[in-house]
Write a protein that holds these residues in place. Structure first.
Motif, PDB file in Angstrom:
ATOM      1  N   SER A  72       0.811  -1.218   0.000  1.00 21.82           N
ATOM      2  CA  SER A  72       0.000   0.000   0.000  1.00 21.82           C
ATOM      3  C   SER A  72       0.844   1.268   0.000  1.00 21.82           C
ATOM      4  O   SER A  72       0.313   2.365   0.167  1.00 21.82           O
ATOM      5  CB  SER A  72      -0.930   0.008   1.218  1.00 21.82           C
ATOM      6  OG  SER A  72      -0.183  -0.097   2.421  1.00 21.82           O
ATOM      7  N   SER A  74       2.761   4.554  -0.949  1.00 22.33           N
ATOM      8  CA  SER A  74       2.445   5.601  -1.922  1.00 22.33           C
ATOM      9  C   SER A  74       3.549   6.652  -1.882  1.00 22.33           C
ATOM     10  O   SER A  74       3.746   7.286  -0.844  1.00 22.33           O
ATOM     11  CB  SER A  74       1.093   6.243  -1.588  1.00 22.33           C
ATOM     12  OG  SER A  74       0.701   7.163  -2.565  1.00 22.33           O
ATOM     13  N   ASP A 238      -4.096   4.959  -3.361  1.00 22.81           N
ATOM     14  CA  ASP A 238      -4.442   6.339  -3.009  1.00 22.81           C
ATOM     15  C   ASP A 238      -4.277   7.273  -4.202  1.00 22.81           C
ATOM     16  O   ASP A 238      -5.136   8.124  -4.472  1.00 22.81           O
ATOM     17  CB  ASP A 238      -3.564   6.830  -1.853  1.00 22.81           C
ATOM     18  CG  ASP A 238      -3.946   6.210  -0.523  1.00 22.81           C
ATOM     19  OD1 ASP A 238      -5.036   5.618  -0.445  1.00 22.81           O
ATOM     20  OD2 ASP A 238      -3.156   6.323   0.425  1.00 22.81           O
ATOM     21  N   ASP A 241      -7.083   6.801  -6.747  1.00 24.17           N
ATOM     22  CA  ASP A 241      -8.311   7.483  -6.328  1.00 24.17           C
ATOM     23  C   ASP A 241      -8.202   8.989  -6.557  1.00 24.17           C
ATOM     24  O   ASP A 241      -9.133   9.630  -7.059  1.00 24.17           O
ATOM     25  CB  ASP A 241      -8.593   7.211  -4.849  1.00 24.17           C
ATOM     26  CG  ASP A 241      -9.214   5.844  -4.619  1.00 24.17           C
ATOM     27  OD1 ASP A 241     -10.004   5.395  -5.463  1.00 24.17           O
ATOM     28  OD2 ASP A 241      -8.902   5.222  -3.588  1.00 24.17           O
ATOM     29  N   GLN A 242      -7.069   9.558  -6.192  1.00 27.90           N
ATOM     30  CA  GLN A 242      -6.905  11.002  -6.321  1.00 27.90           C
ATOM     31  C   GLN A 242      -6.896  11.439  -7.784  1.00 27.90           C
ATOM     32  O   GLN A 242      -7.367  12.535  -8.113  1.00 27.90           O
ATOM     33  CB  GLN A 242      -5.626  11.437  -5.610  1.00 27.90           C
ATOM     34  CG  GLN A 242      -5.742  11.329  -4.093  1.00 27.90           C
ATOM     35  CD  GLN A 242      -4.416  11.408  -3.378  1.00 27.90           C
ATOM     36  OE1 GLN A 242      -3.418  11.825  -3.961  1.00 27.90           O
ATOM     37  NE2 GLN A 242      -4.386  10.998  -2.118  1.00 27.90           N
ATOM     38  N   HIS A 367      -9.000  12.292   0.868  1.00 29.97           N
ATOM     39  CA  HIS A 367      -9.172  11.007   1.552  1.00 29.97           C
ATOM     40  C   HIS A 367     -10.637  10.644   1.744  1.00 29.97           C
ATOM     41  O   HIS A 367     -10.937   9.653   2.390  1.00 29.97           O
ATOM     42  CB  HIS A 367      -8.468  11.031   2.916  1.00 29.97           C
ATOM     43  CG  HIS A 367      -7.000  11.290   2.821  1.00 29.97           C
ATOM     44  ND1 HIS A 367      -6.103  10.339   2.384  1.00 29.97           N
ATOM     45  CD2 HIS A 367      -6.268  12.400   3.073  1.00 29.97           C
ATOM     46  CE1 HIS A 367      -4.881  10.847   2.386  1.00 29.97           C
ATOM     47  NE2 HIS A 367      -4.955  12.095   2.801  1.00 29.97           N
ATOM     48  N   TRP A 371     -15.077   6.075  -3.553  1.00 33.73           N
ATOM     49  CA  TRP A 371     -14.006   5.165  -3.958  1.00 33.73           C
ATOM     50  C   TRP A 371     -14.283   4.609  -5.354  1.00 33.73           C
ATOM     51  O   TRP A 371     -15.425   4.493  -5.792  1.00 33.73           O
ATOM     52  CB  TRP A 371     -13.873   4.019  -2.959  1.00 33.73           C
ATOM     53  CG  TRP A 371     -13.709   4.469  -1.545  1.00 33.73           C
ATOM     54  CD1 TRP A 371     -14.559   4.238  -0.511  1.00 33.73           C
ATOM     55  CD2 TRP A 371     -12.636   5.252  -1.000  1.00 33.73           C
ATOM     56  NE1 TRP A 371     -14.090   4.822   0.641  1.00 33.73           N
ATOM     57  CE2 TRP A 371     -12.913   5.452   0.374  1.00 33.73           C
ATOM     58  CE3 TRP A 371     -11.476   5.805  -1.536  1.00 33.73           C
ATOM     59  CZ2 TRP A 371     -12.071   6.172   1.209  1.00 33.73           C
ATOM     60  CZ3 TRP A 371     -10.627   6.531  -0.700  1.00 33.73           C
ATOM     61  CH2 TRP A 371     -10.930   6.699   0.647  1.00 33.73           C
TER      62      TRP A 371
END
Length: 413
Positions: A72, A74, A238, A241-242, A367, A371
């Motif tokens: 995970s 980033s 992450d 998603d961003q 955040h 999603w």
């Protein structure tokens, strides 16, 4: 990057000793050795592998769903960047593409190496999944657990018995290292059990597969011919998603008919007005919502909590009314809105719906957006003409760039 791990042969013999002990109890699918190397699987999503490779080389790799922070990280960490050509690449790349590869250590020229980790990364899952073979004390402890936990051994004098089990475990470990495991050393550890069946022959079969009995050979694989073409993750979860959320903030709404009045809309407007914090009818409800999630955002005059209510009561009531309205206003072709703003005064109300864009009246939150796993089914069931351009960014492939490029370079537009 060099790292301090015991020699592959030492790890292998401890692994084989554990496989021998557990197979003696009939549990031959937790630690085992076969022609493909050594395996560990806790049947909870965590695993480890050790492969011996011709030329005094080896590779140790695995994954822990709680402790492999590498997965995970980033930005992403490519655990195979610069790795040698002789590694078992097909298996490694398969796990990497499934986000199920937490660490890879390779041994050659007398030492272990891995890719460098960022300073912020504290754990890769190695000790959580392969800790039982990394040092002698832990291996002895694990063999003791085979007796007391797996075997359900409950002696009258536990302290004395544990000391004797430790000695028997050391004898098994020594025999494994020497390649002389036999029925006597297996029985010496596990023959004391009365609470479950013991099968020394099964244990010896496992030991033989590991090359720990007289005349047996340890499986050593030939080196691979080189690294195959592979996809490399260049966006973390992450970051992916961003990327989607940034595109949503730049998008505009596609033209579609506005929903008409309904009892569900009237009920929601009345509820919002009735929750005005100053009692003057002025109130604003801002939500983002999908099939499986709803989040309320604070506005200028958010719905107030009444005396005697718990802090979640307004949220629960609003959520029920919002979801009811969303179902009524759903259209097979146009889809369902993702953001809703209801503002009331004593005299009237304003309702704004966004199906295709992140509205300017909702603060950006890196955040807390919808999603990708929620957005994908929302957009897929719409007619193609009503799928926003950013829906192409939801594909998992977007997180993987082509050689020499980044995932953002290659993302669909």
């Amino acid at each position: 990057m060099r790292t301090d791990i015991g020699a592959p042969d030492t790890l292998w013999t401890r692994w084989g000793a554990l496989a021998t002990a557990l197979a003696t109890l009939g549990d031959d699918d937790v630690y085992w050795c076969d022609a493909d190397g050594a395996h560990h699987d806790d049947h909870g999503g965590n695993w480890a592998r050790l492969v011996l490779v011709k030329g005094d080389r080896a590779v140790l790799f695995g994954y822990d769903h709680e402790y492999s922070d590498t997965v995970s990280a980033s930005p992403p960490v490519d655990l195979l960047a610069g790795a040698p050509a002789w590694l078992p690449w097909p298996e490694l790349t398969r796990h990497a593409e499934d986000d199920q590869l937490g660490y890879v250590y390779w041994y050659e020229a007398g030492g272990w190496s891995r890719v460098p980790y960022p300073d912020s990364l504290h754990d890769d899952g190695l000790r959580a999944t392969a800790g039982a073979v990394l040092d002698a004390d832990r291996a002895r402890l694990e063999l003791g657990e085979v007796v007391f936990q797996w075997g359900g051994h409950e002696p009258a004098d536990e302290a004395a018995e544990r000391a004797d089990v430790d000695r028997a475990a050391d004898r098994l470990l020594a025999a494994a290292s020497a390649g002389t495991v036999d029925a006597a050393v297996v029985t010496g550890l596990l023959g004391r059990l009365r609470s479950r069946p013991v099968d020394p022959a099964a244990g010896l079969t496992a030991a033989s597969r590991a090359g720990l009995t007289p005349g047996a050979a340890r499986p050593v694989l030939p080196p691979a011919g080189g690294a195959p073409p592979r996809r490399v993750r260049t966006l973390s979860e992450d970051q992916h998603d961003q990327l989607v959320w940034a595109a949503m903030r730049q998008a505009t709404e596609l033209p579609r008919p506005a929903p008409g009045d309904s009892p569900e809309l009237a009920a929601l407007v009345a509820w919002v007005r009735g929750r005005a914090p100053a009692g003057d009818g002025r109130c604003a409800l801002l939500v983002q919502v999908t099939d499986t999630a709803l989040r309320q955002h604070p506005g200028a005059a958010p719905p107030a909590r009444r005396d005697g209510e718990d802090q979640w009561q307004p949220f629960r009531e609003a959520g029920e009314l919002v979801c009811r309205l969303r179902r009524v206003e759903a259209d097979p072709a146009h889809g369902q809105w993702l953001f809703l703003r209801v503002e009331t005064t004593a005299e009237g109300s304003t309702v704004q719906r966004c199906y295709d864009s992140w509205p300017s009246w909702l603060p950006a939150d890196d955040h807390g957006g919808p999603w990708r796993s929620e957005l994908a089914p929302e957009t897929e069931r719409r007619a193609p003409a009503f799928r926003p351009a950013w829906s192409a960014l939801l594909a998992p492939e977007v997180a993987y760039g082509k050689p020499g490029r980044t995932a953002i370079d290659d993302a669909p537009r």
